[in-house]
Every structure is written in C-alpha cells, then in structure tokens.
Design a protein around this motif. Structure first.
Motif, PDB file in Angstrom:
ATOM      1  N   THR A  28       0.787  -1.243   0.000  1.00 52.36           N
ATOM      2  CA  THR A  28       0.000   0.000   0.000  1.00 52.36           C
ATOM      3  C   THR A  28       0.816   1.289   0.000  1.00 52.36           C
ATOM      4  O   THR A  28       0.238   2.377  -0.030  1.00 52.36           O
ATOM      5  N   ALA A  64       0.074   3.676  -2.929  1.00 49.97           N
ATOM      6  CA  ALA A  64      -1.292   4.204  -2.864  1.00 49.97           C
ATOM      7  C   ALA A  64      -1.414   5.304  -1.808  1.00 49.97           C
ATOM      8  O   ALA A  64      -2.050   6.343  -2.034  1.00 49.97           O
ATOM      9  N   TRP A  65      -0.786   5.099  -0.646  1.00 49.18           N
ATOM     10  CA  TRP A  65      -0.802   6.138   0.386  1.00 49.18           C
ATOM     11  C   TRP A  65      -0.074   7.393  -0.102  1.00 49.18           C
ATOM     12  O   TRP A  65      -0.492   8.525   0.177  1.00 49.18           O
ATOM     13  N   ALA A  88      -0.643  -2.460   6.413  1.00 52.56           N
ATOM     14  CA  ALA A  88      -1.058  -1.725   5.219  1.00 52.56           C
ATOM     15  C   ALA A  88      -1.544  -0.325   5.585  1.00 52.56           C
ATOM     16  O   ALA A  88      -1.258   0.651   4.881  1.00 52.56           O
ATOM     17  N   SER A 124       0.963   4.596   5.751  1.00 49.72           N
ATOM     18  CA  SER A 124       0.759   6.017   5.448  1.00 49.72           C
ATOM     19  C   SER A 124       1.856   6.889   6.042  1.00 49.72           C
ATOM     20  O   SER A 124       2.187   7.953   5.503  1.00 49.72           O
ATOM     21  N   GLY A 146      -4.316   6.729   8.503  1.00 51.76           N
ATOM     22  CA  GLY A 146      -3.617   5.458   8.392  1.00 51.76           C
ATOM     23  C   GLY A 146      -3.156   4.934   9.741  1.00 51.76           C
ATOM     24  O   GLY A 146      -3.373   3.768  10.085  1.00 51.76           O
ATOM     25  N   THR A 157       8.818   1.029  -1.463  1.00 54.83           N
ATOM     26  CA  THR A 157       8.306  -0.280  -1.866  1.00 54.83           C
ATOM     27  C   THR A 157       9.412  -1.133  -2.471  1.00 54.83           C
ATOM     28  O   THR A 157       9.597  -2.299  -2.102  1.00 54.83           O
TER      29      THR A 157
END
Length: 393
Positions: A65, A68-69, A114, A118, A85, A344
């Motif tokens: 995630t 996406a955050w 996940a 954030s 988050g 990531t």
C-alpha cells in the motif's frame, strides 16, 4: 514583523518534524518490531515458521500500500492521510487482542501494516513542504532515525509485556498508533500546496531517467546494508567467538552510530548543496569497508570485528540522502508517489537479501558473502544520477 514570522515558521517546521518522527516511530514499532513477540506466539502453540510468517505480515501489508498512500497524500494532503492510516492501524491492533487463530491474526497484522504505511509516504512529504533545501538533508536524516528508534522501542517494551500475554503487547502497540494519530491531528498542519507550474513539477517526473536511477542506486545499497545487519550477531558469535550477551550491546552501539551517520550525511548534503555527490562518496566508502571486512573474514583476523562495526555504520549512511533526492526531484505534486515507489522497491529487495545472503554464507562462507556485497555499492556509484534541479528551495 518578518523576523517574527520567520521564527514562528521555524518553530512550526521543527514541531511538524518531531510529530512526524513520533508517528514514524509508532508505525515502525509494530511494522518492524513484531519479531520480538515471536516467543510469546510460540508459547501459544505456533511453530517457529508460523510465528515468523505472522511477524512478516505487517511488512507485506506495508509494501502493498505504500504507493497508494503516497498518491493519496499528493492529492489530499499529508495531515489527514497520516492520521487516518495510523489511527486505522492502531484500531486494528487493538481489535487483534481478541482474535485467536493464525489466519485471523495474520489478517489483522497485514491490515494494520497496510494502514500504517501512510506514515512512510506522508512524513517524507511533510519535510519536503516545510523545510527549505538548506535544512532538508538534516531533517530527512532525523526522520530516517525513526525506524531504528521504533525497533529499539519494541525491543524494550514487547518482551516484558509479552510475559503478561500477547494481547497486552498488541494493546500497547495499538494505543501508541492511535495516540500518534491524535497528535498528528492536533499539531500538524499541511504545508502550502505547490501550484501547477514548474515549482509544483506537475509533469510526470518519471518521463526522465533521474528518479529511476535514484530508485535503482538506493536499492543496490540496500543489499550490503542488510547483508551486514542481518548476520552481524551470528558472525560475531560463530566466527569471532563472542557471546550473544556481549555482542548485543556492541551492535546496539553500531545502530546508534548509524543513526548519527544519517544525520551527518544529511547535514553534509545541505552544506554541499548536493544529495547525490555525498551519496556517491559514501557508496564508494562502503565498498572499501566491505572489502576490508571480507579480507578479515577470509583471514579470520581480529580486524574483521572493527570492519564489521564500520560497515554497519557506513552502509546505512545514505538512506536519508536518497529519500531527500527523490522527494526534491519529484516535487510537491509527485513526492508522495515517488517516495512510495522508492520505499516499496527497497523493502521488496530487502526481503530477499536475508535468504540469498544466508544461502551464500552457508555455501561459501562469510568472506565471499561480504566480497559479493562490496560489488553492489560500486554499481550504485555508476547508477547515481547527477544532481537534478531540487524543488521548493
């Protein structure tokens, strides 16, 4: 009046950094500190492999995630993304205290990891927005110390709490995340949003190779970092004959020195006006130190211990530099996504380093493992791009 405003802005930016660090520490305490609960999980009847898989679930959620955050922070701002988050992750952890069974716990840990991801994208964006370029390297270096501090907090809290049962430890971790989320809501304000022009760099920065090269160089530097850190204790015990109780405090000192190296590298980059120049020099230094470590391991020499400590410090020194360079080049409109991609890729590669390095050590010994690791910083030196044009000066 202008001087007073500058002082007020200065206090505000350092307050934002402090709260961002608290948020990161709370997130990292769970995401990377859960292995300290493995003995308690085994006491519940889980096998070592089951407990290890549960400990890895937060990191898996984190990797899934992060980007996406980051995109959410780019679009809606850092404050509420960071708080929501952390708050969600903390509530999931509090709920997991009542969950029984490996599958249920794994799902909770995955979701909490996940949600807590954030913090990794949003806190970096806050530094980009609040700090001028002349202070940004030091600020990002401070932010990067949150991970070892979070793990250290887990090392202090979780083993004694686990003596009262797994639920007590998870409740404390959940409460820390919720408290950090409330602190963010109370004290953090989003920096001014960039416009759509050049300052905001609204054009996709991935159309040039600069960000790809920064991601690639930083990922190459992950390999020696984890090759050294994951097996440092085992090396001192098996190869140098140290006891775990003696080696542990020494390696804790190395972690503290590594945090100091991040700060020093960040300050160096601020003074030099360059992130990638210091990054290249430190990568080259890491390669030289790893060669010395490999030579000491081949010769079973006492110098291997000193080289191991030096490698533990220098291999982590570039972390903040790469994050700062990525955020600055991406600009305010893309920094969240770029930092998400950056983290990531690094975490995905880091997850594979331990088994690969362990297999090489088992087959050929520590010397060859460290010699192989020394090649990666050399390649990184060639991959690191020239300085892009930093934004938000």
């Amino acid at each position: 009046m202008g001087h007073e405003q500058d002082e007020q802005d200065g206090r505000r930016r350092w307050l934002v950094l402090a709260v961002g660090m608290v948020a990161m520490i709370a997130g990292c305490a769970f995401q990377f500190g859960l292995p300290y609960l493995i003995p308690a999980l085994r006491d519940e009847g889980l096998s070592l492999s089951q407990a290890g898989l549960l400990a890895a679930c937060p990191t898996i959620g984190l990797v899934l995630t992060l980007t996406a955050w980051g995109a959410a922070a780019d679009r809606w701002g850092e404050r509420w993304v960071l708080a929501s988050g952390l708050g969600l992750g903390g509530l999931v952890l509090l709920g997991s205290t009542a969950v029984r069974g490996t599958v249920g716990l794994g799902a909770c840990f995955l979701l909490a990891g996940a949600a807590g991801a954030s913090a990794h994208a949003s806190s970096g964006r806050l530094i980009l927005g609040w700090f001028p370029a002349r202070q940004r390297g030091l600020a990002m270096g401070l932010r990067q110390t949150s991970l070892p501090l979070g793990v250290a907090l887990s090392a202090l809290l979780l083993p004694p709490l686990a003596g009262r049962g797994r639920s007590a430890a998870l409740a404390v971790l959940g409460a820390l995340s919720v408290a950090a989320a409330l602190l963010v809501v109370a004290l953090v304000r989003d920096p001014a949003r960039p416009g759509a022009g050049a300052a905001g760099r609204s054009v996709n920065p991935y159309r040039t190779p600069v960000l790809w090269r920064l991601h690639g160089a930083a990922t190459l530097l992950v390999v020696p970092q984890f090759t050294v850190s994951v097996f440092a204790l085992v090396f001192l015990v098996d190869e140098r004959g140290w006891s775990p109780s003696t080696a542990g405090p020494l390696l804790a000192c190395v972690q503290v020195a590594g945090a100091g190296a991040r700060l020093a590298a960040g300050r160096w980059s601020d003074v030099a006006g360059s992130r990638t120049g210091p990054m290249r020099r430190l990568a080259l230094t890491a390669s030289v130190v790893l060669v010395a470590l490999a030579a000491g391991a081949f010769a079973h020499a006492v110098t291997a211990t000193a080289a191991l400590m030096a490698a533990g410090v220098v291999t982590v020194s570039t972390n903040g530099l790469s994050f700062t360079a990525v955020a600055e080049y991406a600009g305010g409109a893309w920094a969240g996504r770029a930092l998400g991609v950056h983290t990531t890729v690094q975490n995905a590669v880091a997850a594979g380093v331990a088994p690969a390095a362990g297999a090489l050590i088992g087959a050929a010994g520590y010397g060859w493992a460290y010699a192989t690791a020394a090649l990666f910083p050399l390649v990184a030196v060639a991959v690191v791009p020239g300085d892009g044009r930093p934004t938000n000066r």
